[in-house]
Structure formats: C-alpha cells, structure tokens
Write a protein that holds these residues in place. Structure first.
Motif, PDB file in Angstrom:
ATOM      1  N   ALA A  78      -7.817  -0.190   6.064  1.00 62.17           N
ATOM      2  CA  ALA A  78      -6.460  -0.731   6.206  1.00 62.17           C
ATOM      3  C   ALA A  78      -5.673   0.019   7.283  1.00 62.17           C
ATOM      4  CB  ALA A  78      -5.737  -0.649   4.865  1.00 62.17           C
ATOM      5  N   LEU A  79      -5.861   1.334   7.360  1.00 61.96           N
ATOM      6  CA  LEU A  79      -5.161   2.124   8.379  1.00 61.96           C
ATOM      7  C   LEU A  79      -5.629   1.747   9.782  1.00 61.96           C
ATOM      8  CD1 LEU A  79      -5.183   5.660   6.687  1.00 61.96           C
ATOM      9  CD2 LEU A  79      -3.162   4.274   7.192  1.00 61.96           C
ATOM     10  N   GLU A  80      -6.918   1.499   9.932  1.00 56.38           N
ATOM     11  CA  GLU A  80      -7.443   1.122  11.247  1.00 56.38           C
ATOM     12  C   GLU A  80      -6.869  -0.213  11.717  1.00 56.38           C
ATOM     13  OE1 GLU A  80      -9.142   2.796  13.301  1.00 56.38           O
ATOM     14  OE2 GLU A  80      -9.933   4.472  12.131  1.00 56.38           O
ATOM     15  N   LYS A  81      -6.555  -1.091  10.758  1.00 57.49           N
ATOM     16  CA  LYS A  81      -6.038  -2.417  11.114  1.00 57.49           C
ATOM     17  C   LYS A  81      -4.536  -2.410  11.398  1.00 57.49           C
ATOM     18  CE  LYS A  81      -9.505  -5.010   8.482  1.00 57.49           C
ATOM     19  NZ  LYS A  81      -9.736  -5.910   7.324  1.00 57.49           N
ATOM     20  N   CYS A  82      -3.821  -1.415  10.890  1.00 53.45           N
ATOM     21  CA  CYS A  82      -2.358  -1.413  11.062  1.00 53.45           C
ATOM     22  C   CYS A  82      -1.996  -1.085  12.509  1.00 53.45           C
ATOM     23  CB  CYS A  82      -1.698  -0.420  10.105  1.00 53.45           C
ATOM     24  SG  CYS A  82      -1.853   1.308  10.590  1.00 53.45           S
ATOM     25  N   SER A  83      -0.836  -1.545  12.916  1.00 52.12           N
ATOM     26  CA  SER A  83      -0.404  -1.388  14.316  1.00 52.12           C
ATOM     27  C   SER A  83       0.750  -0.403  14.454  1.00 52.12           C
ATOM     28  CB  SER A  83       0.007  -2.753  14.885  1.00 52.12           C
ATOM     29  OG  SER A  83       1.043  -3.321  14.089  1.00 52.12           O
ATOM     30  N   VAL A  84       0.890   0.484  13.505  1.00 51.66           N
ATOM     31  CA  VAL A  84       2.003   1.445  13.516  1.00 51.66           C
ATOM     32  C   VAL A  84       1.770   2.494  14.596  1.00 51.66           C
ATOM     33  CG1 VAL A  84       3.180   3.240  12.198  1.00 51.66           C
ATOM     34  CG2 VAL A  84       2.515   1.109  11.083  1.00 51.66           C
ATOM     35  N   PHE A 143      11.271   6.728  13.794  1.00 46.56           N
ATOM     36  CA  PHE A 143      10.358   5.805  13.128  1.00 46.56           C
ATOM     37  C   PHE A 143      11.188   4.837  12.303  1.00 46.56           C
ATOM     38  CE2 PHE A 143      10.889   9.496  10.429  1.00 46.56           C
ATOM     39  CZ  PHE A 143      11.231   8.931   9.209  1.00 46.56           C
ATOM     40  N   SER A 144      10.591   3.712  11.996  1.00 44.50           N
ATOM     41  CA  SER A 144      11.299   2.714  11.199  1.00 44.50           C
ATOM     42  C   SER A 144      10.921   2.878   9.739  1.00 44.50           C
ATOM     43  CB  SER A 144      10.945   1.302  11.677  1.00 44.50           C
ATOM     44  OG  SER A 144       9.608   0.979  11.333  1.00 44.50           O
ATOM     45  N   LYS A 145      11.821   2.462   8.883  1.00 42.62           N
ATOM     46  CA  LYS A 145      11.584   2.541   7.442  1.00 42.62           C
ATOM     47  C   LYS A 145      10.424   1.639   7.042  1.00 42.62           C
ATOM     48  CE  LYS A 145      14.023   2.198   3.035  1.00 42.62           C
ATOM     49  NZ  LYS A 145      15.297   1.824   2.376  1.00 42.62           N
ATOM     50  N   ASP A 146      10.286   0.512   7.735  1.00 41.66           N
ATOM     51  CA  ASP A 146       9.191  -0.418   7.416  1.00 41.66           C
ATOM     52  C   ASP A 146       7.832   0.222   7.676  1.00 41.66           C
ATOM     53  OD1 ASP A 146      11.029  -2.322   6.713  1.00 41.66           O
ATOM     54  OD2 ASP A 146      11.041  -3.318   8.675  1.00 41.66           O
ATOM     55  N   ASP A 147       7.722   0.947   8.804  1.00 44.84           N
ATOM     56  CA  ASP A 147       6.460   1.636   9.106  1.00 44.84           C
ATOM     57  C   ASP A 147       6.125   2.658   8.026  1.00 44.84           C
ATOM     58  OD1 ASP A 147       6.213   0.186  11.399  1.00 44.84           O
ATOM     59  OD2 ASP A 147       6.939   1.762  12.737  1.00 44.84           O
ATOM     60  N   LEU A 148       7.137   3.399   7.613  1.00 42.61           N
ATOM     61  CA  LEU A 148       6.936   4.414   6.576  1.00 42.61           C
ATOM     62  C   LEU A 148       6.450   3.774   5.275  1.00 42.61           C
ATOM     63  CD1 LEU A 148       7.262   7.309   5.444  1.00 42.61           C
ATOM     64  CD2 LEU A 148       9.667   6.775   5.022  1.00 42.61           C
ATOM     65  N   GLU A 149       7.115   2.696   4.863  1.00 44.11           N
ATOM     66  CA  GLU A 149       6.747   2.038   3.607  1.00 44.11           C
ATOM     67  C   GLU A 149       5.352   1.417   3.689  1.00 44.11           C
ATOM     68  OE1 GLU A 149       9.905  -0.686   2.890  1.00 44.11           O
ATOM     69  OE2 GLU A 149      11.286   0.862   2.125  1.00 44.11           O
ATOM     70  N   GLU A 150       5.016   0.868   4.858  1.00 43.42           N
ATOM     71  CA  GLU A 150       3.706   0.240   5.015  1.00 43.42           C
ATOM     72  C   GLU A 150       2.585   1.262   4.846  1.00 43.42           C
ATOM     73  OE1 GLU A 150       1.015  -2.059   8.411  1.00 43.42           O
ATOM     74  OE2 GLU A 150       3.152  -1.662   8.787  1.00 43.42           O
ATOM     75  N   ILE A 151       2.706   2.426   5.509  1.00 48.46           N
ATOM     76  CA  ILE A 151       1.646   3.443   5.419  1.00 48.46           C
ATOM     77  C   ILE A 151       1.574   4.016   4.001  1.00 48.46           C
ATOM     78  CG2 ILE A 151       0.799   5.626   6.341  1.00 48.46           C
ATOM     79  CD1 ILE A 151       0.663   3.253   8.281  1.00 48.46           C
ATOM     80  N   CYS A 152       2.723   4.263   3.394  1.00 48.67           N
ATOM     81  CA  CYS A 152       2.722   4.793   2.022  1.00 48.67           C
ATOM     82  C   CYS A 152       2.078   3.795   1.057  1.00 48.67           C
ATOM     83  CB  CYS A 152       4.151   5.118   1.577  1.00 48.67           C
ATOM     84  SG  CYS A 152       4.871   6.541   2.418  1.00 48.67           S
ATOM     85  N   ARG A 153       2.347   2.521   1.280  1.00 48.11           N
ATOM     86  CA  ARG A 153       1.749   1.487   0.422  1.00 48.11           C
ATOM     87  C   ARG A 153       0.221   1.484   0.566  1.00 48.11           C
ATOM     88  NH1 ARG A 153       4.913  -2.098   1.810  1.00 48.11           N
ATOM     89  NH2 ARG A 153       3.708  -3.076   3.487  1.00 48.11           N
ATOM     90  N   ILE A 154      -0.262   1.659   1.780  1.00 45.63           N
ATOM     91  CA  ILE A 154      -1.710   1.708   2.011  1.00 45.63           C
ATOM     92  C   ILE A 154      -2.320   2.914   1.306  1.00 45.63           C
ATOM     93  CG2 ILE A 154      -3.488   2.085   3.771  1.00 45.63           C
ATOM     94  CD1 ILE A 154      -1.751   0.445   5.700  1.00 45.63           C
ATOM     95  N   LEU A 155      -1.680   4.073   1.443  1.00 50.20           N
ATOM     96  CA  LEU A 155      -2.243   5.304   0.874  1.00 50.20           C
ATOM     97  C   LEU A 155      -2.247   5.293  -0.646  1.00 50.20           C
ATOM     98  CD1 LEU A 155      -0.712   8.011   3.248  1.00 50.20           C
ATOM     99  CD2 LEU A 155      -3.026   7.085   3.281  1.00 50.20           C
ATOM    100  N   LEU A 156      -1.332   4.537  -1.259  1.00 47.39           N
ATOM    101  CA  LEU A 156      -1.245   4.503  -2.719  1.00 47.39           C
ATOM    102  C   LEU A 156      -1.888   3.262  -3.309  1.00 47.39           C
ATOM    103  CD1 LEU A 156       2.453   5.725  -3.133  1.00 47.39           C
ATOM    104  CD2 LEU A 156       0.374   7.091  -3.070  1.00 47.39           C
ATOM    105  N   SER A 157      -2.510   2.448  -2.465  1.00 46.97           N
ATOM    106  CA  SER A 157      -3.019   1.152  -2.920  1.00 46.97           C
ATOM    107  C   SER A 157      -4.333   1.249  -3.675  1.00 46.97           C
ATOM    108  CB  SER A 157      -3.200   0.215  -1.719  1.00 46.97           C
ATOM    109  OG  SER A 157      -4.148   0.765  -0.800  1.00 46.97           O
ATOM    110  N   SER A 158      -5.144   2.261  -3.409  1.00 52.82           N
ATOM    111  CA  SER A 158      -6.479   2.319  -3.991  1.00 52.82           C
ATOM    112  C   SER A 158      -6.925   3.764  -4.133  1.00 52.82           C
ATOM    113  CB  SER A 158      -7.468   1.549  -3.096  1.00 52.82           C
ATOM    114  OG  SER A 158      -8.796   1.788  -3.475  1.00 52.82           O
TER     115      SER A 158
END
Length: 747
Positions: A381-387, A357-372
C-alpha cells in the motif's frame, strides 16, 4: 592461510594481534601472543603496550604480569620502562587497586619510577575520583622535588570533574605560590567551569592573567573566552576576541566555529549564525554536512524559512565550488549564487524549505500503517501511495503511530530508502524513542550509530531520549554510561537530561542514591533549575534512604537558585512524612523563621497525615484546630483548608482486620474522599437529630455503614463537622478516624 600451506610471517601475526586487541578479544589475543612467543617472534614496544591495555581492560591481571615478565626477559627492555607501561595500562583501564599494588611491589623491589609514571598514576587516581590518594602521591613528589605544574594541573582537573571549583582554585593558587606557571590547559579548564557557573568576572581575570604571563594561546582557550562572552550576551566583544585570534596567527578550527554558533543559538542570534557561516567559507574552512544540517534544523525550529533557504544554497555552493574557489566571499549574495546554481535545484530548495505536509497525507499513511498486522500488505500500500514525504511529515507519522512500534519502525526503515528523501536528526530521535519504549535497546543503539554514519547531527535530545529509555525500566548503570559518553563527546546535558536521569536513579528499580546526589548537585551548579516533579521525587528518595543531610543541603541549594521557599520546604516536609520521619518533619517548620505561617499553609495536610499514620489523633486534631484559628484570623475561614492543604490521600477499603464479628479498629485512617451526597445526608440528619452526637447513639453501625457507602459513590465536597456547625474541608479523614476509634464497627 595455514590450510593452504602458507606460514604466517611476523607482519601477519602482528596485524592479527593488533586487530584482536582493538576488538577487545583478550582470550584470542593472548593465544596468538603465546604462539608468537613459541615461534620466537619479538614484538615491538607499541604492540606490547596495546596488548597490555587490552588485557588490563578485560581484567586479565595474571596475563598482564606474564606479558610484563616477557617484556623484561625476552625483549630485554629495562624494568623501569616495562613496569611504567603496565602502570599506564592499569590506570587507563580504571584498575586503580592493581596500580597501587604495583607501586607497592616496585617499592619493595627498590625500583624507582620516573616522574612520568607518577604523572600517569595521579591522572588515573583523579579519573577514578580518588583525589585523596592522588594528593598523597603529590606530597611524595614534592619531597622528591619532581612535582611540576602538570601534576598540579591533574589535581585541578580531578576537582573540576567533581565540580568542586573552590578546591580547584585553591590548588591553582598553590601552584603560583610555588613559583610555577600553570599550563594553558589548566587555565582553559578553569575558565570553562567558571563560565559555566556564571562567574564571568573571575573567568575574565584568568584570561587577562594568561595574557600578562605571555602564555602561548591555543584555539581552545580563545574559544572558551568567546563562548563566555556570548553567554553574557556580549556578542560584539566575542567578535573582537575572534579577530584577535587571527591576529595572533591562530587558525580557528571547525569545532571553534561550531561552538560559537551553538552559543549564539541559545540567544536566538540567527543573523549572527549566518555571518559565522560566511566567515567560515571566506576563511576556506571546510564546512561539513553535519554543521549545515544542524543550522538548517535550528532555523526550521525558529520558522526562519528564508534563512533556511540561504543556508541550503550555501551548502549547494560548497559542492559546486571546491574549497578556495568560491568567486565571492559574500556567500549570502543571492543573485550571483543563483546564477551559478542550477535553476531547477534552487527552486527545489525553495519548495522543500517551505513545504510542510497536509493533514490528509498524514491520515492516509497512518491509516495504512494501522490497517493490517501483515507488513507485506502495508508495504504494498505504501508503494502505491503518491505522498511526498518530508522529515516533518515522517516525524508526525511516527508520533501518531508510536503505540504500534513495530509498524512505525518498519515505516521508518522503508521511507529512508525512498528517492529524494533523507532522515534528519528529528526523525532519528523519534525512532530512537519508539525503539526504547518497546525495550528494543539493540535497535535503538543501532539507530544511534546509523545517525553517526550518515552524518546526522547528534544532539543533546538524542542522548536524553536514550538515557530516559534506559532509566525508565531501571537500567540505570547503562543510563549513567550514556550520560558520561554524552559529556565526553562534547554535548551539554539539558535540564531534561538531568531530570530523567535523576528520576531513574531515584526509582525503586536500579536505585543509585549517591549517583543521584552527585548528578543533582551538578545540575544545580551548571545552572539548570529542577521542576516540582523532579524535586518531589528527589526528596522522596533521599528521605527513604535516610540521606537527611543531603536533603537539607538540597533545600539550601534550591533556595539559593530561586526555587520558591514555601514549595521547597513543603516538598521536603511531605517526603519526610511519607518516609515515616515525623519528628524531623515537625522540627523542619521551626527552622523557617519568618516564612513559618506561609509554610504551615503548605505543610498542614502532610503533617496531619503523618500524625494519623503514627496514631497521634489528639495531636492531629490540635493541628487542625490551630490551622482553623490561623485561617479564620486571616479572614479565609475553615473552608479554605481543603482547597489549599488537603492531605494527599489514597483509598483503602478497610480500617484494619481482627478476629471476630466485631472489631476495635487499629489507629489507622480510612482514606476516602469527601462526597456531596454524604455532606447533604449528614447535614440533614444532624439538623433533624440535634447535632453530630446522634451518630454515636442507637444503631451506630447502620449509620456508619450508610455514611461510608454514600462517601464511596460521590464527588469531592464538604463534610459538616456538626449540625449547623462550621464546614471544614479536609477534616473528613480526621472525623472518620475519630468515629472509627470510638465505635465498634463491623467489617
């Protein structure tokens, strides 16, 4: 059914009673039973036995006797058979006291039980760890000449449950002296334990003895021998035993192959594991997905990506070719297999096996989970991501978000439903750990059952995670129950399993000292070496609980398995001092012999600390002086004392309390750390004023407060014992105590 006007028949009542008994609903089951009796519906003996087990398991002893009376009077079954069923239900349910009371009752009524009933009782006693009672029953059976090899085998099994192999071997020899031939299961159990303790030679002798006696081998006995050879790194010999198994006409079971592969994995024999898989397919053995998943997971941990691809292709081939239809026995023949598999699927397997996996994918999902705090927004947001999710990526996401347990577990549930993704043992283990940390034990257990339903491999790490989470908050009874379930399911506890269980058993909350002792002894016997943290915790628990004999036995056991002798004795000494058992701590050094001088270097701080806690200042100062002398003779000087053996100290902000504006301190110590500022200030003032005695003259209170204030704000450093004198690290607590005891100090 009744509301519709239909009357339940015998079959309906029997089905309901069976379901209620299996569900453990003893109250409802008893009500249904009473209704059946009123309607004169006669139960068969199997249903009676099921009801008796349910009632005994739930502690309904009065109801058990009620049903027993009905068995005799209504069903007209002989008393001997009826009470044998009652006895069996008590023993299976662990109700040993009730079982023994039943035996006394039958003896008073002159009702003789058959040998099978005695066998049931002995088995129950051994399982309840009441071997002395079981031996008394054995003596009675010997007098009646009905003691056979099965009964002796049960006694051996009881000793092996205690991990007392020596006693088990004594009973084993007594069987042969009586002219009896031990059963194949007795031989197998002894071999398994001897292999577990590294007694390869003795276990091999038992195997050869079985051959000489002409016993009919089964797959379990041969599997034990194969596992023993592999543990000794005798892989070729294990292969020969495997071949002999086929020659004897014994068909290896999937479990046999699985054990073989797991033992090979401990030696990192990845090529041999692939060969065993090939052998399974060539022998038309059905390989379940759980075996493939375990092998793939193991190979991924070893970074054997090419072999991961091979195993995944083998798994795919099993689905394309039904059992027995594979065109070639050499499944690792990549060319022919690839021709039959769909090219796209094979390519997808290759991509998946190499994908991380890429570091960018990891950071993107973690950012979503901690955003709200709102899961609906996160879900959108998870449904819209393309990871593209992989198990490794999911594990890292869960690990990074484990502090936010709710969000992590919601994500775990969501990602498990995504197309093209399925959870692995590693992802489930991480989710179980997060649930346990959040004390959501119901969800943790549900995840465990979900793993089983979906065919994920339950590993020792899975059990260890649950045991650790239960034990962490003092639920030691549940942790122990999980530990027993783990072993009963054929999983071998790891060093970490034993460590976390013992630490929880030694904790202040839920402490179970006797269980901790048994588990620690078992850990040593199976060859797991404890680390310093575990040994320190274990010694502390034993000394606090007054189990000094067990602590001494622990010292001997640790020394035998290669644990450093000075470290062992120093941890023992520290535990004794902290538990206030100074006399035993001082006596401990006299038993060391040639290691005495080395031990002094390790235990000096603990002993000084203990002496001061008891108010024995002169003895503490004498100990420091003796150590200074020893170390100066070694050429290391007093400055090494603190670095090597400074006592473990914690800060207290006062010397003691008493009435009035001035006080005489109690014989306690101000536990503070040395400080560079205090060192510099004291050394300068001592030199300027002609020595340390200046401190006690004039306005001593002012200088005392100045020293303490300076000490509180600095870093660790030396304190000079006098103007121009030797710098003594570690002597500060004694010096401070000495000054405190000689001066009147305002609080």
């Amino acid at each position: 059914m009744k509301q519709s006007g239909l009357e339940p028949d015998v079959k309906a009542y029997a089905s309901m009673l069976c379901l209620l008994c299996n569900a453990g609903k003893s109250d409802l089951a008893l009500e249904f039973y009473k209704e059946m009796v009123q309607k004169e519906i006669v139960l068969d003996m199997n249903l009676y036995k099921l009801l008796l087990k349910c009632l005994a398991r739930c502690g309904r002893i009065d109801a058990v006797h009620l049903v027993a009376d009905d068995i005799i009077q209504v069903s007209e079954i002989p008393e001997q058979d009826a009470y044998a069923s009652v006895l069996k239900s008590f023993c299976i349910s662990g109700r040993i006291t009730e079982a023994l009371e039943l035996i006394r009752y039958l003896k008073n009524k002159s009702i003789n039980l058959d040998p099978e009933s005695f066998e049931i009782l002995v088995k129950g006693l051994c399982r309840a760890d009441r071997i002395s009672d079981a031996l008394e029953i054995l003596d009675i059976m010997k007098k009646r000449t009905v003691a056979d090899e099965k009964i002796h085998g049960l006694i051996i099994n009881g000793y092996l449950r205690r991990n007392d192999v020596s006693k088990a071997l004594e009973v084993f020899q007594s069987i042969k002296k009586l002219g009896l031939l031990p059963t194949i299961s007795t031989y197998t159990e002894l071999m398994q334990h001897l292999f577990g303790y590294g007694e390869f030679q003795k276990a091999t002798e038992l195997y050869n003895e079985m051959l000489e006696n002409g016993l009919a081998f089964d797959s379990v006995a041969i599997t034990a021998m194969i596992a023993g050879h592999v543990r000794q790194n005798h892989v070729s010999e294990a292969g020969e035993v495997f071949k002999s198994m086929k020659e004897k006409g014994i068909k290896a079971t999937p479990k046999c192959y699985t054990i073989f592969m797991k033992e090979l994995s401990k030696l990192s024999k990845t090529d041999e594991i692939i060969k065993v898989l090939n052998e399974m397919q060539a022998s038309d053995i059905s390989i379940g997905d759980d075996i493939y998943l375990w092998v793939i997971s193991y190979l991924e941990k070893k970074d054997e990506l090419k072999k991961v691809e091979i195993v995944k292709e083998m798994q795919k081939a099993c689905k394309l070719y039904p059992q027995g239809e594979t065109p070639t026995s050499d499944i690792s023949s990549r060319h022919e297999l690839s021709m039959r598999l769909k090219a796209k699927d094979v390519e997808q397997f290759r991509v998946d096996s190499l994908k991380s996996f890429s570091k960018d994918d990891l950071e993107e999902i973690c950012r979503i989970l901690l955003s709200s705090m709102d899961w609906d927004l996160k879900h959108e947001a998870l449904e819209k991501c393309s990871v593209q999710f992989t198990p490794k990526l999911v594990v890292e996401i869960l690990r990074n978000c484990r502090v936010h347990g709710g969000a992590a577990l919601h994500f775990f549930s969501w990602v498990g439903k995504q197309a093209g993704y399925s959870h692995t043992s590693d992802t489930y283990n991480m989710a179980i750990k997060i649930s346990g940390c959040g004390k959501d034990f119901e969800h943790m257990r549900n995840l465990f059952y979900e793993m089983k339903r979906k065919g994920c491999l339950i590993t020792s790490d899975t059990w260890t995670s649950m045991i650790m989470q239960y034990g962490r908050i003092g639920l030691t009874e549940i942790a122990l129950r999980n530990f027993r379930e783990m072993k009963a399911g054929g999983h071998t506890p790891t060093g970490n399993t034993y460590k976390y269980l013992i630490i929880s058993l030694c904790g202040q909350k839920g402490r179970k000292v006797d269980e901790a002792v048994r588990t620690f002894q078992e850990m040593i016997q199976v060859g797991c070496i404890p680390d310093k943290e575990l040994v320190e915790t274990y010694f502390g628990c034993l000394c606090e609980a007054g189990k000094l004999l067990d602590a001494r036995n622990c010292v001997e056991s640790l020394c035998k398995v290669g644990f450093p002798i000075p470290l062992t004795y120093s941890l023992h000494c520290r535990a004794l001092c902290r538990a206030g058992r100074l006399k035993e701590a001082l006596a401990l050094a006299d038993k060391v012999g040639g290691e005495r001088q080395t031990l002094d270097h390790y235990t000096y701080g603990s002993l000084v600390h203990g002496l001061l806690q008891k108010g024995q200042l002169e003895e503490a100062l004498a100990k420091i002086e003796s150590m200074k002398e020893i170390w100066s003779n070694d050429g290391r000087g007093g400055a090494d004392l603190d670095r090597r053996a400074a006592p473990p100290i914690s800060r207290q902000d006062h010397l003691g309390r008493c009435s009035g504006s001035r006080m005489r301190p109690q014989p306690t110590i101000l536990y503070i750390s040395p400080a560079r500022k205090a060192s510099s200030w004291w050394q300068t003032e001592s030199t300027k004023n002609g020595g340390a005695d200046w401190f006690l003259g004039g306005d001593a209170n002012y200088r005392w407060c100045r020293l303490v204030a300076t000490l509180r704000g600095g870093d660790a450093g030396p304190i000079c014992s006098g103007g121009g004198g030797t710098v003594v690290y570690g002597a500060l607590p004694v010096v401070v105590w000495s000054f405190a005891s000689r001066c009147d100090v305002e609080e």
